[in-house]
Design a protein around this motif. Structure first.
Motif, PDB file in Angstrom:
ATOM      1  N   ILE A   1      36.551  49.318  33.442  1.00 44.83           N
ATOM      2  CA  ILE A   1      36.989  50.458  32.637  1.00 44.83           C
ATOM      3  C   ILE A   1      38.478  50.341  32.341  1.00 44.83           C
ATOM      4  N   CYS A   2      39.262  49.900  33.315  1.00 44.08           N
ATOM      5  CA  CYS A   2      40.694  49.683  33.089  1.00 44.08           C
ATOM      6  C   CYS A   2      40.916  48.596  32.034  1.00 44.08           C
TER       7      CYS A   2
ATOM      8  N   ASP B   1      45.447  57.702  35.607  1.00 43.58           N
ATOM      9  CA  ASP B   1      46.671  57.095  36.140  1.00 43.58           C
ATOM     10  C   ASP B   1      46.422  56.573  37.551  1.00 43.58           C
ATOM     11  N   LYS B   2      45.605  57.295  38.299  1.00 48.54           N
ATOM     12  CA  LYS B   2      45.286  56.902  39.687  1.00 48.54           C
ATOM     13  C   LYS B   2      44.610  55.528  39.706  1.00 48.54           C
ATOM     14  N   SER B   3      43.673  55.287  38.802  1.00 53.71           N
ATOM     15  CA  SER B   3      42.983  53.990  38.791  1.00 53.71           C
ATOM     16  C   SER B   3      43.918  52.888  38.309  1.00 53.71           C
ATOM     17  N   LEU B   4      44.780  53.196  37.355  1.00 49.98           N
ATOM     18  CA  LEU B   4      45.720  52.182  36.864  1.00 49.98           C
ATOM     19  C   LEU B   4      46.704  51.775  37.952  1.00 49.98           C
ATOM     20  N   GLU B   5      47.020  52.713  38.857  1.00 52.93           N
ATOM     21  CA  GLU B   5      47.922  52.395  39.967  1.00 52.93           C
ATOM     22  C   GLU B   5      47.307  51.384  40.932  1.00 52.93           C
ATOM     23  N   VAL B   6      46.006  51.474  41.172  1.00 55.48           N
ATOM     24  CA  VAL B   6      45.369  50.564  42.126  1.00 55.48           C
ATOM     25  C   VAL B   6      44.779  49.322  41.456  1.00 55.48           C
ATOM     26  N   TYR B   7      44.674  49.336  40.133  1.00 51.60           N
ATOM     27  CA  TYR B   7      44.086  48.205  39.410  1.00 51.60           C
ATOM     28  C   TYR B   7      44.783  46.888  39.749  1.00 51.60           C
TER      29      TYR B   7
ATOM     30  N   ILE C   1      43.849  45.612  43.144  1.00 53.54           N
ATOM     31  CA  ILE C   1      42.476  45.086  43.182  1.00 53.54           C
ATOM     32  C   ILE C   1      42.434  43.686  42.584  1.00 53.54           C
ATOM     33  N   ILE C   2      43.057  43.496  41.441  1.00 48.52           N
ATOM     34  CA  ILE C   2      43.070  42.189  40.783  1.00 48.52           C
ATOM     35  C   ILE C   2      43.826  41.170  41.634  1.00 48.52           C
ATOM     36  N   GLU C   3      44.911  41.606  42.235  1.00 51.59           N
ATOM     37  CA  GLU C   3      45.680  40.727  43.125  1.00 51.59           C
ATOM     38  C   GLU C   3      44.801  40.251  44.289  1.00 51.59           C
ATOM     39  N   GLU C   4      44.040  41.154  44.887  1.00 47.83           N
ATOM     40  CA  GLU C   4      43.151  40.803  46.000  1.00 47.83           C
ATOM     41  C   GLU C   4      42.024  39.897  45.526  1.00 47.83           C
TER      42      GLU C   4
ATOM     43  N   TYR D   1      39.273  58.678  39.545  1.00 44.41           N
ATOM     44  CA  TYR D   1      39.610  57.360  39.002  1.00 44.41           C
ATOM     45  C   TYR D   1      39.201  57.162  37.545  1.00 44.41           C
ATOM     46  N   VAL D   2      38.293  57.988  37.042  1.00 44.82           N
ATOM     47  CA  VAL D   2      37.761  57.804  35.693  1.00 44.82           C
ATOM     48  C   VAL D   2      37.632  59.146  34.989  1.00 44.82           C
TER      49      VAL D   2
END
Length: 109
Positions: free
Chosen positions: A4-5, A57-63, A66-69, A38-39
């Protein structure tokens, strides 16, 4: 959430097809993501039966985390692989993915 992001405004059907899961499974997961903040789900202005999903904004902060991991996990999987082995493994995984996709669409119809 990551899809979704990466695809703001995607609808449930498109997301289900992308993830290769049924709409009911997608709907349950989206409801949990909405409840957790988150959505966002907004009615499609052209098709009143459909809804578009956008990240908060909350999901964009953790996106990024998540991608880094996810990238760290991929690097770990390919540790001690030569460049040639990485290419072969990637080609095999892509072929497997296409097989799954082909079967999923066959079953869906």
């Amino acid at each position: 959430m990551t899809r979704i992001c990466e695809n703001p405004g995607i609808n449930l059907v498109e997301l289900s097809n992308m993830l290769k899961v049924d709409k009911a499974t997608t709907t349950k997961a989206i409801q949990k993501l909405i409840k957790a903040g988150y959505v966002n789900k907004k009615q499609d202005e052209f098709d009143k039966r459909g809804y578009n999903l956008t990240p908060t904004d909350k999901s964009l902060e953790v996106y990024d985390l998540i991608i880094e991991e996810e990238n760290r996990s991929i690097e770990m999987c390919f540790e001690n692989f030569t460049d040639e082995e990485k290419q072969v493994a990637t080609k095999i995984l892509e072929k497997m993915s296409k097989n799954v996709e082909k079967e999923w669409f066959k079953i869906k119809r």
